[in-house]
Design a protein around this motif. Structure first.
Motif, mmCIF file in Angstrom:
data_model
loop_
_atom_site.group_PDB
_atom_site.id
_atom_site.type_symbol
_atom_site.label_atom_id
_atom_site.label_comp_id
_atom_site.label_asym_id
_atom_site.label_seq_id
_atom_site.Cartn_x
_atom_site.Cartn_y
_atom_site.Cartn_z
ATOM 1 N N SER A 100 1.025 -1.008 -0.062
ATOM 2 C CA SER A 100 -0.168 -0.081 -0.319
ATOM 3 C C SER A 100 0.906 1.100 0.076
ATOM 4 O O SER A 100 1.651 1.734 -0.885
ATOM 5 N N VAL A 101 0.690 2.021 1.077
ATOM 6 C CA VAL A 101 1.598 3.517 0.936
ATOM 7 C C VAL A 101 3.077 3.182 0.996
ATOM 8 O O VAL A 101 3.710 3.754 0.513
ATOM 9 N N GLY A 102 3.386 1.894 1.566
ATOM 10 C CA GLY A 102 4.730 1.317 1.554
ATOM 11 C C GLY A 102 5.217 1.226 0.310
ATOM 12 O O GLY A 102 6.372 1.496 0.044
ATOM 13 N N GLY A 103 4.381 0.629 -0.417
ATOM 14 C CA GLY A 103 4.984 0.476 -1.881
ATOM 15 C C GLY A 103 4.722 1.899 -2.616
ATOM 16 O O GLY A 103 5.519 1.839 -3.508
ATOM 17 N N MET A 104 3.901 2.727 -2.317
ATOM 18 C CA MET A 104 3.969 4.015 -3.054
ATOM 19 C C MET A 104 5.434 4.734 -2.669
ATOM 20 O O MET A 104 5.715 5.262 -3.501
ATOM 21 N N ALA A 105 5.698 4.585 -1.358
ATOM 22 C CA ALA A 105 7.055 5.154 -1.001
ATOM 23 C C ALA A 105 8.152 4.550 -2.076
ATOM 24 O O ALA A 105 8.850 5.196 -2.202
ATOM 25 N N VAL A 106 8.001 3.135 -2.027
ATOM 26 C CA VAL A 106 9.164 2.699 -3.116
ATOM 27 C C VAL A 106 9.103 3.355 -4.453
ATOM 28 O O VAL A 106 10.200 3.464 -4.884
#
Length: 290
Positions: A100-106
């Motif tokens: 989720s937002v952790g992937g968006m950060a990536v």
């Protein structure tokens, strides 16, 4: 460890400093590093000390410091990933997974920490998006946008008005959000309880700040920075927050990326389809070690 703007992050490291590969697991909005507890267990069981596994609580989550609402943004998360890498894996190859937002950060790493790109040898995007989140309807075409825009602020208002202990005793709204919005089928009671606990422990600034920034998130155009990096994109058919067409667009933006769709799963694949997430991480790790 300390971020570039002075916040303290809670970070957990498993494995030796001289491991040939570091695996970083970036969790989702309103959660904490325990989102990955099934994967940490599986990876340590499968690889032992042959790899290093790093999890952390994002700013404003879990045991990490709470920033002001204006600093609850995806670029800040990407820079925090760089801080974690600098401290726990200053050299050597990296496999990174983001939910989720952790992937968006990536997806923001090419903008915020492009120096890390040559070291990334595998990426797993789990239930995430490259942009256009303002179009999500939660599966409710008529009232979906209204519910989407107000739900985070309802949760934030409850967090401001009610004590944590009271919300723990009466998690009426949080339980409905977990069951109806975040999880697909089947639902294990322990996973529902875990998601509810994470929602209750999330601050109002984190809920509203990151929601506002996610609505502006648009990094599809920069995904080509990951071309040629072994990449897998996972999504559930019942994911209402980052639906399958978001995953398809993400995969299409990275040359060579694989797209896998989990029938009946919702947004919390690390819980709902823990074996699938662990197995796909292992595919990337095996390739990197080879």
């Amino acid at each position: 460890m300390t971020t570039d703007d002075g916040l303290t992050l809670q970070v957990t490291v498993h494995g030796p400093e001289d491991a040939p590969l570091t695996v970083l697991l970036s969790h989702c909005w309103t959660a904490d590093e325990s989102l990955w507890h099934y994967q940490v267990r599986d990876l340590l069981s499968r690889y032992g000390h042959r790899i290093r596994v790093v999890t952390w609580d994002h700013r404003g989550h879990g045991q990490s410091d709470q920033p002001v609402e204006a600093d609850c943004t995806i670029p800040h998360l990407a820079r925090d990933i760089g801080t974690v890498v600098d401290a726990t894996a200053p050299d050597g190859p990296i496999v990174i997974a983001g939910h989720s937002v952790g992937g968006m950060a990536v997806t923001a790493i090419p903008e915020e920490r492009p120096d890390l790109l040559p070291r990334i040898v595998g990426v797993l995007f789990v239930s995430t998006s490259g942009g256009d989140l303002h179009t999500v309807t939660l599966g409710l075409p008529e009232v979906g946008p209204f519910v989407r825009d107000r739900l985070p602020f309802v949760l934030a208002t409850r967090a401001r008005l009610l004590s944590r202990s009271k919300r723990q005793r009466f998690p009426v709204i949080e339980r409905q959000v977990a069951r109806r919005v975040l999880l697909g089928k089947p639902q294990r009671p322990r996973d529902v309880g875990h998601v509810v606990d994470q929602l209750i422990n999330c601050s109002p600034e984190t809920m509203s700040g990151f929601f506002k920034d996610m609505m502006l998130h648009d990094r599809i155009g920069g995904l080509h920075a990951f071309d040629g990096v072994p990449t897998t994109v996972l999504v559930g058919t019942r994911d209402r927050l980052t639906p399958p067409h978001h995953a398809a667009k993400l995969a299409a933006g990275i040359r060579g990326a694989r797209l896998l769709v989990a029938p009946d799963a919702g947004h919390y694949l690390p819980f709902e389809r823990s074996d699938l997430v662990s197995d796909e991480l292992a595919v990337l790790i095996d390739r990197a070690l080879a």
